[in-house]
Design an enzyme around this catalytic site. Sequence first.
Site, PDB file in Angstrom:
ATOM      1  N   ASP A   1       0.684  -1.116   0.033  1.00 20.21           N
ATOM      2  CA  ASP A   1       0.011  -0.024   0.048  1.00 20.21           C
ATOM      3  C   ASP A   1       0.836   1.214   0.010  1.00 20.21           C
ATOM      4  O   ASP A   1       0.771   2.258   0.912  1.00 20.21           O
ATOM      5  CB  ASP A   1      -0.897   0.158   1.280  1.00 20.21           C
TER       6      ASP A   1
ATOM      7  N   GLU B   1     -11.355   0.133  -2.814  1.00 22.67           N
ATOM      8  CA  GLU B   1     -10.519   0.660  -1.986  1.00 22.67           C
ATOM      9  C   GLU B   1      -9.529   1.424  -2.605  1.00 22.67           C
ATOM     10  O   GLU B   1      -9.348   1.713  -3.569  1.00 22.67           O
ATOM     11  CB  GLU B   1     -10.225  -0.519  -0.971  1.00 22.67           C
TER      12      GLU B   1
HETATM   13  O1  FUB Z   1      -3.199  -3.602   3.580  1.00 25.30           O
HETATM   14  C1  FUB Z   1      -4.286  -3.711   4.012  1.00 25.30           C
HETATM   15  C2  FUB Z   1      -5.413  -3.375   2.940  1.00 25.30           C
HETATM   16  O2  FUB Z   1      -5.318  -4.258   1.907  1.00 25.30           O
HETATM   17  C3  FUB Z   1      -5.354  -1.975   2.517  1.00 25.30           C
HETATM   18  O3  FUB Z   1      -5.862  -1.058   3.455  1.00 25.30           O
HETATM   19  C4  FUB Z   1      -6.199  -2.317   1.393  1.00 25.30           C
HETATM   20  O4  FUB Z   1      -6.087  -1.175   0.271  1.00 25.30           O
HETATM   21  C5  FUB Z   1      -5.388  -3.453   0.649  1.00 25.30           C
HETATM   22  O5  FUB Z   1      -4.619  -3.445  -0.023  1.00 25.30           O
END
Ligand code: FUB
Length: 338
Positions: A32, A239
């Site tokens: 991320d 997301e």
């Molecule tokens: O790394 C945890 C979660 O997985 C992140 O917050 C999301 O965007 C996904 O990459």
Amino acid sequence: SPVNMQDSAKSSTEKKREPISQPLVSHIYTADPSAHVFNGCIYVYPSHDTATGTPENDNGDHFNMMDYHILSMDSIGGKVTDHGIALHIKDIPWAGRQLWAPDAAFANNTYYLYFPVKDKKDVFHIGVATSNKPEGPFVAEKEPVKGSYSIDPCVFKDDDGSYYMYFGGIWGGQLQRWNDNKYDSAAGLRKGDELAVLPRVAKLSKDMKHLDGNVKEIKIVDKNGNLFKEKDNDKRFFEASWLHKYKGKYYFSYSTGDTHFICYATGDSPYGPFTYQGVILKPVEGWTNHHSIIEFKGKWYLFYHDVQLSGKTHLRNVKVTELKYNDDGSIQTIDAYK
Ligand code: FUB
């Protein structure tokens, strides 16, 4: 579960292909990546993946991260420094579990780290921590940012000096439980013909620790101005919000989650609406896909992750590659494998 099915389906076809970039670091697992240029250097604010043994499920419980490490480099391809632990979950008074994807900003001669974590009732909110150095260590505020919820903050500074925080993520990120900015633990995922859940934005106050006004939904529409439905899951928001500006246009990019694309939509205001334009990054190895985009010394770069080092979805490694625009401002689609 769908997660496991997707994983095995993807790995059987993609393992033979050669990655176009190598991990920025290999002594820890990172994911991320939110990249920023501070003081002429690139700072990367990633999640720090760890093998805690938490079983995998669709809520993402296996992403059970405990701290953040910040990376920096003077140049793309240059030496990458890991600055050690910048913030640990034990030093966040309101935190329960799971430190997910962070971001950072500089204002008021202070560096601000924004991070999602579940509170002690297992509800995600976004916290803020401060430091006088971009690499930390950071000191967390005692409470989450009031009015914040869900995951994956992205803090964008506009040309007029205003800051906006984009956030949200469905499934394990709990965004489907927030309607009209109110929490309903029973609210489930949208059905195929229902409109997809929308990402959120709020302006930040001058002190960078509060929301200035209400959280708003961001409309992502197709070329005809129509919102996507849940069944449009190769285009609808899941997301990993990111906002950047190029030639006066606002580019909102995000992950489609269960279809694994990073795609983008453009608009004329930081609040949207944003019109869907296409794919920036095709699916990578591993279930999640999460990125950031920066300009550095006249070129544009995409930071992203895959699972080259571990082969495991929850043990990722961050990477960078150049991002190119066409003359009309569209972004050339990147395949992370040859
Ligand atoms: O790394 C945890 C979660 O997985 C992140 O917050 C999301 O965007 C996904 O990459």
